[in-house]
Write a protein that holds these residues in place. Sequence first.
Motif, PDB file in Angstrom:
ATOM      1  N   TYR A  55       0.812  -1.212   0.000  1.00 44.35           N
ATOM      2  CA  TYR A  55       0.000   0.000   0.000  1.00 44.35           C
ATOM      3  C   TYR A  55       0.851   1.269   0.000  1.00 44.35           C
ATOM      4  CZ  TYR A  55      -4.421  -2.412   0.759  1.00 44.35           C
ATOM      5  OH  TYR A  55      -5.542  -3.189   0.604  1.00 44.35           O
ATOM      6  N   GLN A  56       2.159   1.120  -0.084  1.00 41.90           N
ATOM      7  CA  GLN A  56       3.017   2.296  -0.075  1.00 41.90           C
ATOM      8  C   GLN A  56       3.131   2.891  -1.473  1.00 41.90           C
ATOM      9  OE1 GLN A  56       6.730   1.170   1.664  1.00 41.90           O
ATOM     10  NE2 GLN A  56       5.898   0.896   3.716  1.00 41.90           N
ATOM     11  N   LYS A  57       3.135   4.197  -1.523  1.00 42.20           N
ATOM     12  CA  LYS A  57       3.366   4.953  -2.752  1.00 42.20           C
ATOM     13  C   LYS A  57       2.363   4.624  -3.845  1.00 42.20           C
ATOM     14  CE  LYS A  57       8.285   5.360  -1.750  1.00 42.20           C
ATOM     15  NZ  LYS A  57       9.670   5.148  -2.231  1.00 42.20           N
ATOM     16  N   ILE A  58       1.125   4.476  -3.461  1.00 41.53           N
ATOM     17  CA  ILE A  58       0.086   4.250  -4.470  1.00 41.53           C
ATOM     18  C   ILE A  58      -0.867   5.436  -4.558  1.00 41.53           C
ATOM     19  CG2 ILE A  58       0.206   1.753  -4.128  1.00 41.53           C
ATOM     20  CD1 ILE A  58      -2.478   1.911  -2.677  1.00 41.53           C
ATOM     21  N   TRP A  59      -0.733   6.414  -3.655  1.00 38.60           N
ATOM     22  CA  TRP A  59      -1.602   7.583  -3.685  1.00 38.60           C
ATOM     23  C   TRP A  59      -0.800   8.796  -4.133  1.00 38.60           C
ATOM     24  CZ3 TRP A  59      -6.284   5.752  -3.500  1.00 38.60           C
ATOM     25  CH2 TRP A  59      -6.556   4.618  -2.731  1.00 38.60           C
ATOM     26  N   ASN A  60      -1.380   9.972  -4.029  1.00 41.49           N
ATOM     27  CA  ASN A  60      -0.697  11.177  -4.491  1.00 41.49           C
ATOM     28  C   ASN A  60       0.481  11.497  -3.586  1.00 41.49           C
ATOM     29  OD1 ASN A  60      -2.837  11.723  -2.578  1.00 41.49           O
ATOM     30  ND2 ASN A  60      -2.329  13.898  -2.806  1.00 41.49           N
ATOM     31  N   GLY A  61       1.534  12.025  -4.186  1.00 45.58           N
ATOM     32  CA  GLY A  61       2.720  12.395  -3.434  1.00 45.58           C
ATOM     33  C   GLY A  61       2.714  13.866  -3.085  1.00 45.58           C
ATOM     34  N   GLN A  62       3.839  14.526  -3.337  1.00 44.31           N
ATOM     35  CA  GLN A  62       3.930  15.956  -3.061  1.00 44.31           C
ATOM     36  C   GLN A  62       3.033  16.725  -4.032  1.00 44.31           C
ATOM     37  OE1 GLN A  62       8.081  16.857  -3.380  1.00 44.31           O
ATOM     38  NE2 GLN A  62       8.654  15.709  -1.543  1.00 44.31           N
ATOM     39  N   ASN A  63       2.789  17.964  -3.688  1.00 43.82           N
ATOM     40  CA  ASN A  63       1.910  18.794  -4.513  1.00 43.82           C
ATOM     41  C   ASN A  63       2.492  18.994  -5.916  1.00 43.82           C
ATOM     42  OD1 ASN A  63      -0.012  19.198  -2.484  1.00 43.82           O
ATOM     43  ND2 ASN A  63       1.094  20.949  -1.645  1.00 43.82           N
TER      44      ASN A  63
END
Length: 820
Positions: A261-269
């Motif tokens: 589940y790591q790094k599957i959503w939005n990161g920095q703006n």
Amino acid sequence: MMKRKAEKQQSAGPVSAIAARKARQQQAQTVTASKVEVVVEAAAEPPSKRPRRSLEGDQLTGTNGTESKGRQTRSSKNQEVPIALDTTTGRPKRATQANPSETPSHAPEAEEESENEDSDENIVDGPEEMNEDEVASVAGDADGYESPTETPIEMQNFPLSKARLNKNSIVYADESVLCIRIKEKTNLALMGQYDLWVKRGVVSLMGAKLPPSPRVYRVYAPSTHSLPIIKCVSGVDGEAEVQIKSCNSGLSRLRDVSPLYQKIWNGQNTAADKATLKGASKNSRRSFSVLYSSGEDPLKRHLRPLHLDKKWSASMKALSQRQGSLRVLVCGPKASGKSTFSRYLLNHVLSPAPETENGFTNTDGVAFLDLDPGQPEFAPMGQVYLAHLRAPFFGPPFTHPSLDSRDGKILRAHHIGATSPKEDSDHYALATMDLLDQYHSLLAQYPQCPLIVNYPGWIFGQGLEVATWLVKCLGLSDVVYMSEKGPQEVVEPLRFAANEARVPMTILPSQPTDFVSRSSAQLRSMQIQSYFHSSHSTDISNPIWSETPLSRTRPMAVDYAGSKQGILGIMVMGSQISPDMLREVLEGAVVGLVAIESSSAITGASSSGSIKAPVDNSEDESESTADHMDMDSEEPQVKSLDSLSPADSIVRTPEGLPYLFTGSGSCTPLNPKASNCLGLALIRSVDVNSQKIELSTPVPSSHIREAIEQGHSLMLVRGQLDSPNWAVSEEYYAARAAERRYQQVVARAKKGGESAADQTQHNQTLALLRDRIRRASNVPWMKVVEDNSRHQREANARREKSLWKLRKKAYPGSDSEADW
């Protein structure tokens, strides 16, 4: 030139021309290979995505994309091919490729179809450092994980959105809300989680057309699947107005218990986010990000928009014209886009905008018959079920692993106990017919309720026989086959069955995805882990997730013997297990929690009467089975197995477990006509002294109470589902996450200046957290591996083939979960 050629031939002497040519080719290959190797050493940065490959052969693809024999590796569509050797000239060659700038903004890209029949893929994923789309592998693990290759793939700046945000398109914005205008025929791609509210105009999203309404839709857009696109279909003054709001469902926090589940959503703006966050605090971040292209992704992942083929769109529009008489079976090969098409069609039928469609408004909902036990859409793996849906759903299966809200409910489910129906096709067919009977009962209340049937990729051999049988007996209105390439030995029998049943058959092109960041087995693991960590609240429609490891949650204690016995018995499907080994098989296994509605559910029992034993009047009426499952609940009691006939072959193991033991050890599956699966449970332990089984289950206590009040008994069914290795390592990863968070606190304290007392307190706390990691790493069935080199992983995989029980590996110093 002719002279030099003659001289070479003359100098060859007695050597034949064929031998000389082979010698020149080998020499050229050797020279070129050394040149390519120098180039690869200079490119030390790891790739952000690795395509799949198989490790079954002895030749491993190198980091320069060439194999030991110089064969060119496979490449994804619209992507630069790695350097390979031309075996005819001995020179490096590069395949031609279209200009990335000429790539259309919406390539046909469907989600990965996680089908069942991947037992031949005997590989496990897990890199030393887990980028979102980058997973290493180990050959020989028993969990059947697919292996992405280690060939670097050049990143492409793939267009995602046609619309661009500016002062005129932004209505208002703050730290959590963004209200924008989207012009007709333009679209916008977002990554993350958000609540969508359509204020003006009509927009399309994942097949659904959403008109203005007070309704707010929850959307999940992870990078594991193609990104959903918000497109303006029609608007006021040529524009639609939508509000996008941040949400906190807890799903993103599952990264603390599983690196999948790591790094599957939005990161920095992104640049678009920064433009809409002017005036907000410096550290403001929403739960979603606006992306114009994949190159703007801070984590450099291979992102693609979710787009439908034109034939898909036309077929969906034609099927929706059937309105309440729609009965469609979606079938085809695995990885052809069946799940994507079914999800789009489901959303399309549930939400047609009256002003753009034929005037029909769906008020009876849609029945969804999911016959894919490998990765169901709205249930954990190992089940087939019938669901009644009232609103569209936006997100991959692990974002809705169960249904229990006003938007949808599972009416009836059956535990298959495997990820493929081929394990017991007869039981599979009986379960299907029972679910179809349930649909006919649903029509009595909702006469205009369409039916969508999702069939798995099991279409060869016996699977084809089952598919043709379903076409003939389900009373369908349409059959959709998801592959224009056949094969003909599958298409022709289906076409013949459809003609015999007088059902039109539509053949559509498949839309497989080129970029996959999670394998089929990993997606199943994500879905079942999401299932066990999710819960439904009565006052909200969307599920919420908890990142607390299951080992730290309170188990449900069930008496398996004595006067307060809470379960009727235990079954094992698909295996021959001796009663002496039952306890070993149960501990740490995922089982189906099945309600037995009558004695006819068990082969050999009387077909009449209830199997619930009379309640002893000497017991307090407030005591119940659920009282012994959970000390805080009050439900009626189910006591013993005395009402069952001897033919049921229920025996007591040395631990006193009630084992439904028949024949040579295998159990006949429960009769679907008299049983209903409530959900799954994880058996944490079997306590022989207290004669209790400790369970962890997300099944609401109200469902268990309702089943018992109706006179049903409970049965635990052990099948052949994937081992819950994710549950073994949850505490370890949670401990590491806690240490990382506290180290960040300490780092901020040092910048601000800390006293000696504070430093001492920080050191003591860090010592306690590291001790927690040490204790979490020293548990049965898990081994923390310091050396995560490829050679070491392959050696471990070969060694563990001979082990009877699998061990879960976790790697400190990295954010990966490798070698399942």
